[in-house]
Motif scaffolding. Structure first.
Motif, PDB file in Angstrom:
ATOM      1  N   LEU A  86      58.239  76.740  42.498  1.00 26.41           N
ATOM      2  CA  LEU A  86      58.249  76.165  41.154  1.00 26.41           C
ATOM      3  C   LEU A  86      56.835  75.895  40.667  1.00 26.41           C
ATOM      4  O   LEU A  86      56.517  76.143  39.494  1.00 26.41           O
ATOM      5  N   ARG A  87      55.967  75.419  41.557  1.00 29.76           N
ATOM      6  CA  ARG A  87      54.588  75.133  41.148  1.00 29.76           C
ATOM      7  C   ARG A  87      53.841  76.407  40.778  1.00 29.76           C
ATOM      8  O   ARG A  87      53.094  76.447  39.791  1.00 29.76           O
ATOM      9  N   ILE A  88      54.055  77.472  41.558  1.00 32.09           N
ATOM     10  CA  ILE A  88      53.418  78.760  41.234  1.00 32.09           C
ATOM     11  C   ILE A  88      53.932  79.286  39.891  1.00 32.09           C
ATOM     12  O   ILE A  88      53.159  79.814  39.070  1.00 32.09           O
ATOM     13  N   ILE A  99      63.421  69.766  26.686  1.00 29.80           N
ATOM     14  CA  ILE A  99      63.952  71.037  26.196  1.00 29.80           C
ATOM     15  C   ILE A  99      64.059  71.971  27.390  1.00 29.80           C
ATOM     16  O   ILE A  99      63.041  72.309  28.005  1.00 29.80           O
ATOM     17  N   SER A 100      65.270  72.349  27.756  1.00 33.67           N
ATOM     18  CA  SER A 100      65.467  73.165  28.953  1.00 33.67           C
ATOM     19  C   SER A 100      66.195  74.450  28.609  1.00 33.67           C
ATOM     20  O   SER A 100      66.861  74.556  27.577  1.00 33.67           O
ATOM     21  N   SER A 120      73.626  71.265  27.935  1.00 32.67           N
ATOM     22  CA  SER A 120      74.939  71.067  27.320  1.00 32.67           C
ATOM     23  C   SER A 120      75.898  72.223  27.559  1.00 32.67           C
ATOM     24  O   SER A 120      77.103  72.079  27.372  1.00 32.67           O
ATOM     25  N   ILE A 121      75.380  73.398  27.977  1.00 37.61           N
ATOM     26  CA  ILE A 121      76.257  74.557  28.129  1.00 37.61           C
ATOM     27  C   ILE A 121      76.340  75.045  29.575  1.00 37.61           C
ATOM     28  O   ILE A 121      76.961  76.070  29.835  1.00 37.61           O
ATOM     29  N   VAL A 122      75.712  74.336  30.501  1.00 35.89           N
ATOM     30  CA  VAL A 122      75.771  74.749  31.904  1.00 35.89           C
ATOM     31  C   VAL A 122      76.433  73.658  32.723  1.00 35.89           C
ATOM     32  O   VAL A 122      76.493  72.487  32.315  1.00 35.89           O
ATOM     33  N   GLU A 123      76.950  74.035  33.877  1.00 37.04           N
ATOM     34  CA  GLU A 123      77.582  73.082  34.763  1.00 37.04           C
ATOM     35  C   GLU A 123      76.530  72.205  35.433  1.00 37.04           C
ATOM     36  O   GLU A 123      75.376  72.591  35.597  1.00 37.04           O
ATOM     37  N   GLU A 124      76.971  71.002  35.820  1.00 34.68           N
ATOM     38  CA  GLU A 124      76.066  70.070  36.483  1.00 34.68           C
ATOM     39  C   GLU A 124      75.585  70.667  37.807  1.00 34.68           C
ATOM     40  O   GLU A 124      76.363  71.198  38.583  1.00 34.68           O
ATOM     41  N   GLY A 125      74.296  70.553  38.060  1.00 36.25           N
ATOM     42  CA  GLY A 125      73.737  71.109  39.291  1.00 36.25           C
ATOM     43  C   GLY A 125      73.126  72.482  39.107  1.00 36.25           C
ATOM     44  O   GLY A 125      72.427  72.970  40.002  1.00 36.25           O
ATOM     45  N   ARG A 132      70.525  75.191  38.031  1.00 39.05           N
ATOM     46  CA  ARG A 132      69.077  75.102  37.866  1.00 39.05           C
ATOM     47  C   ARG A 132      68.680  75.512  36.462  1.00 39.05           C
ATOM     48  O   ARG A 132      69.087  76.561  35.969  1.00 39.05           O
ATOM     49  N   THR A 133      67.872  74.695  35.811  1.00 40.74           N
ATOM     50  CA  THR A 133      67.348  74.990  34.483  1.00 40.74           C
ATOM     51  C   THR A 133      65.823  74.862  34.509  1.00 40.74           C
ATOM     52  O   THR A 133      65.246  74.276  35.427  1.00 40.74           O
TER      53      THR A 133
END
Length: 377
Positions: free
Chosen positions: A252-254, A324-325, A330-335, A337-338
């Motif tokens: 993620l950092r890269i 802002i993801s 609002s349109i994806v399931e909980e958990g 990755r965004t």
């Protein structure tokens, strides 16, 4: 005269001796197989669910209920904290004829903490005949042996998790007590000290025993567990889990640094090109091509409005705590990755605002330029 005639009578005697030895060998083999079969019976019976009483497993017992006194055939008859027994979805107070979904979990605490522990499990659950248990097909659950109101596993489970429903009685029978026995076994097929078991008991209050005005949290379902405290509440990540988490953070950092470097470089190239153009125009006394007033005014107004709107949006996003993801939460399931695009979106808004302002500046220069012959024709 003193010699015994050789008339062939010794041959049948030798045959009988040989046949007797063979029959004795076969009998001993059959006896050994029978003994092995008898020794295997307890483990075979256990794999399909524990017995209702401790003396039904072929091992010494007092006829006590297994669900209350434990599995005497495992771990030398002693309970162990290595066997973590947990049940979730338990109400504090039951409602008449209301159904609750229970989730039973049985596991070796060493396996839960990432070690190499037992990975097969079983259970036995009883409500003393109060209410009724139901379950979906494929849950490897059956009615307990010689205990019609109780339930147990029907086959040794590898993940140690079962889902079943408990429907409360249709009338007030007072508080309902439950007993849950769970064992975590090594799968050797022999009930020995390598298998661990534990017991859990709890009570569900009768209807009306808790006032409706009490804290709503006390009326929700709960999780009840027993076992090793460190495993239940202080589970440490294994080395593999720590490495996986480190790799994910590094990736993620890269990704974030790569994005930052790319967009920063792109903006720097665009701004550098614009500055260079302005410097060259002034050095060689050049100016933008002439633009008629009737065209310059509408173009300047459009660019100005776009610049103001983009600037306002950027300021609003900066002042807001919302992120802002992508994809939007609002349109994806909980958990799921965004990616957080808040900084990127704010940067784009201010860049558009600055570019629109520069467009207004160039439009003004073009309107003030001296018309050429080609512009007047």
């Amino acid at each position: 005269m003193g010699m015994r005639p050789s008339n062939g009578y010794e041959t049948p005697t030798a045959e009988r001796s040989t046949g007797g030895m063979m029959r004795a060998t076969v009998n001993r083999a059959i006896l050994c197989l029978m003994l092995l079969g008898l020794l295997a019976l307890p483990s075979m019976a256990m794999s399909g669910g524990p017995p209702a009483e401790t003396d039904n497993d072929g091992i010494d017992g007092n006829g006590d209920l297994t669900v209350r006194y434990g599995c005497t055939c495992h771990n030398n008859g002693a309970p162990s904290d290595r066997s973590v027994v947990m049940i979730t979805g338990v109400p504090v107070m039951y409602g008449l004829d209301e159904t609750y979904q229970y989730t039973i979990t049985v596991a070796d605490s060493l396996s839960l903490s990432g070690g190499d522990g037992n990975n097969k499990a079983g259970f036995l659950l009883s409500s003393a005949g109060m209410g009724a248990f139901t379950w979906a097909d494929g849950q490897d659950i059956r009615e307990a042996e010689k205990a019609p109101g109780d339930v147990s596993h029907s086959a040794i489970d590898s993940d140690g998790i079962w889902f079943l429903n408990w429907t409360a009685p249709t009338e007030d029978v007072g508080a309902v007590s439950f007993w849950l026995a769970g064992n975590s076994v090594d799968g050797s097929g022999v009930p020995d000290e390598g298998d661990y078991w534990n017991l859990l008991s709890f009570t569900v209050n009768a209807p009306g025993t808790i006032d409706s005005g009490d804290d709503a949290a006390t009326l929700e379902t709960r999780t009840i567990s027993v076992g090793d405290y460190d495993t239940l509440f202080l589970i440490e990540e294994s080395d593999a889990e720590k490495e996986a988490e480190r790799q994910a953070a590094l990736s993620l950092r890269i990704y974030e640094q790569g994005n930052l470097l790319y967009w920063t470089s792109l903006v720097a190239l665009i701004v550098g090109a614009v500055v260079q153009k302005e410097i060259l125009e002034r050095r060689y006394d050049e100016a933008p091509e002439f633009l008629a007033t009737e065209l310059a005014y509408p173009q300047a107004i459009r660019s100005g409005l776009i610049g103001v709107a983009a600037f306002a949006v950027g300021v609003r996003w900066m002042a807001s705590d919302a992120s802002i993801s992508f994809p939007p939460d609002s349109i994806v399931e909980e958990g799921t990755r965004t990616f957080d695009l808040t900084s990127f979106a704010i940067g784009c808004a201010f860049f558009i605002s600055a570019w629109a302002a520069y467009s207004v500046y160039r439009t003004v220069l073009a309107a003030r330029a001296e018309p050429q012959i080609k512009d007047t024709l």
